[in-house]
Scaffold this active site. Structure first.
Site, mmCIF file in Angstrom:
data_model
loop_
_atom_site.group_PDB
_atom_site.id
_atom_site.type_symbol
_atom_site.label_atom_id
_atom_site.label_comp_id
_atom_site.label_asym_id
_atom_site.label_seq_id
_atom_site.Cartn_x
_atom_site.Cartn_y
_atom_site.Cartn_z
ATOM 1 N N LEU A 128 10.984 26.116 17.869
ATOM 2 C CA LEU A 128 11.919 25.090 17.927
ATOM 3 C C LEU A 128 11.586 24.010 18.621
ATOM 4 C CD1 LEU A 128 15.512 27.129 18.350
ATOM 5 C CD2 LEU A 128 14.547 25.897 16.132
ATOM 6 N N ASP A 129 11.889 22.826 18.130
ATOM 7 C CA ASP A 129 11.562 21.561 18.728
ATOM 8 C C ASP A 129 12.099 21.550 20.196
ATOM 9 O OD1 ASP A 129 10.121 20.847 16.343
ATOM 10 O OD2 ASP A 129 11.922 19.576 15.759
ATOM 11 N N THR A 130 11.457 20.800 21.025
ATOM 12 C CA THR A 130 11.947 20.718 22.310
ATOM 13 C C THR A 130 13.296 20.334 22.555
ATOM 14 O OG1 THR A 130 9.794 20.289 23.215
ATOM 15 C CG2 THR A 130 11.534 19.874 24.745
ATOM 16 N N THR A 132 15.536 20.420 20.098
ATOM 17 C CA THR A 132 16.365 21.332 19.110
ATOM 18 C C THR A 132 16.740 22.403 19.954
ATOM 19 O OG1 THR A 132 15.359 20.230 17.292
ATOM 20 C CG2 THR A 132 16.420 22.293 16.797
ATOM 21 N N ARG A 214 9.566 19.662 12.635
ATOM 22 C CA ARG A 214 10.340 18.552 12.756
ATOM 23 C C ARG A 214 10.906 18.323 11.218
ATOM 24 N NH1 ARG A 214 10.832 16.478 17.558
ATOM 25 N NH2 ARG A 214 12.070 14.665 16.953
#
Length: 296
Positions: A128-130, A132, A214
């Site tokens: 997961l994106d930082t 998110t 992303r």
């Protein structure tokens, strides 16, 4: 009278040598099922007699069937059963600001703070994106992790995005039809607006199977609605539910069964329909026993 080495008629006899090859091997199926927590041994026997149990994709109805828990795979009503009790399956509600890695070289908060509390060495499935938050699966089941994370298997993920502006119906149609990004076209499998726009922002639920970096943020930016906040609520058959931010919990028996069923179906090329539902196939596919523990 009977002699020491004869029968009642006085004839002699020889004791046949023990035949190791004729000795039964493996463990009784109902015993393995009971040990795996499926049901009691007696109830497991009823499942077998009713034709509800498969071993390596084949229906088994004989109570005397023996299996090797190290190599064989069993399912009840099409749902995979975890035999290897050394495997750990955890759900984390990852907060924003945490990097999806077990050791961040830049010293940023990473997943070690959640993984180190467990004896087994677990790793994250996908990323997961930082910035998110939401559902992240942690496990020490390498084969399952590889299957679920591989793009070709297309495991569905559902996100809730808070975006700028009021999202019109035609924009939802565009997202489902597809948008063109710099790394190729992409479309949402499902998309809808949640509630009514508030203070110039709209809540949008998107389901897609792409694992591109992303991707939700880029899709929404492309249609003119940049993401302000993003949460992953669902990964395959797993739902985040009421799990608090930063909390970790073990998957339930039902969740493990659904996850393993999905992973085995993807690995074996069986179409189970929507990964969000993870419904087991009605007709299991016959396959050869595996020579390693794999996804149990």
């Amino acid at each position: 009278m009977t002699s020491d080495n004869g029968d009642a008629r006085g004839g002699s006899f020889e004791i046949p040598p023990w035949d190791d090859a004729a000795a039964p091997t493996g463990e009784r199926l109902q015993k393995v099922m009971a040990a795996a927590g499926v049901a009691s041994r007696r109830v497991s026997e009823q499942y077998i007699e009713a034709g509800r149990v498969t071993v390596n994709g084949e229906v088994v109805t004989e109570l005397g069937r023996r299996i090797d828990p190290e190599t064989d795979e069993i399912a009840v009503d099409g749902v995979a059963i975890q035999l290897d009790q050394t495997k750990r399956y955890l759900m984390l509600n990852k907060p924003r600001g945490v990097v999806s890695t077990m050791k961040d070289e830049q010293g940023r908060p990473d997943l070690r703070q959640y993984a180190d509390r467990f004896e087994e060495r677990v790793y994250n499935v996908g990323r997961l994106d930082t910035d998110t938050s939401g559902l992240l699966l942690l496990t020490n089941d390498g084969e399952l992790a590889n299957v679920l994370a591989h793009p070709k298997f297309g495991v569905e993920k559902t996100y809730i995005a808070k975006v700028r502006g009021v999202v019109a119906p035609k924009t939802l149609t565009q997202l489902k039809t597809g948008v063109e990004l710099e790394d190729g076209p992409i479309h949402a499998d499902a998309v809808k607006v949640i509630g009514s726009p508030q203070h110039g922002h709209t809540m949008v639920e998107l389901t897609l199977h792409s694992g591109r970096n992303r991707i939700v943020r880029r899709m929404m930016a492309e249609v003119g609605h940049p993401v302000v906040d993003l949460v992953r609520r669902q990964f395959g058959p797993l739902h985040l539910g009421p799990l608090k931010l930063g909390a970790v919990r073990e998957l339930t028996t039902v969740e493990r069964g659904a996850l393993l069923t999905l992973a085995r179906a993807a690995r074996d090329g069986v179409d189970t329909g929507s990964t969000a539902d993870a419904r087991p196939a009605k007709k299991p596919t016959t396959r050869r026993p595996r020579s390693h523990r794999g996804t149990r």
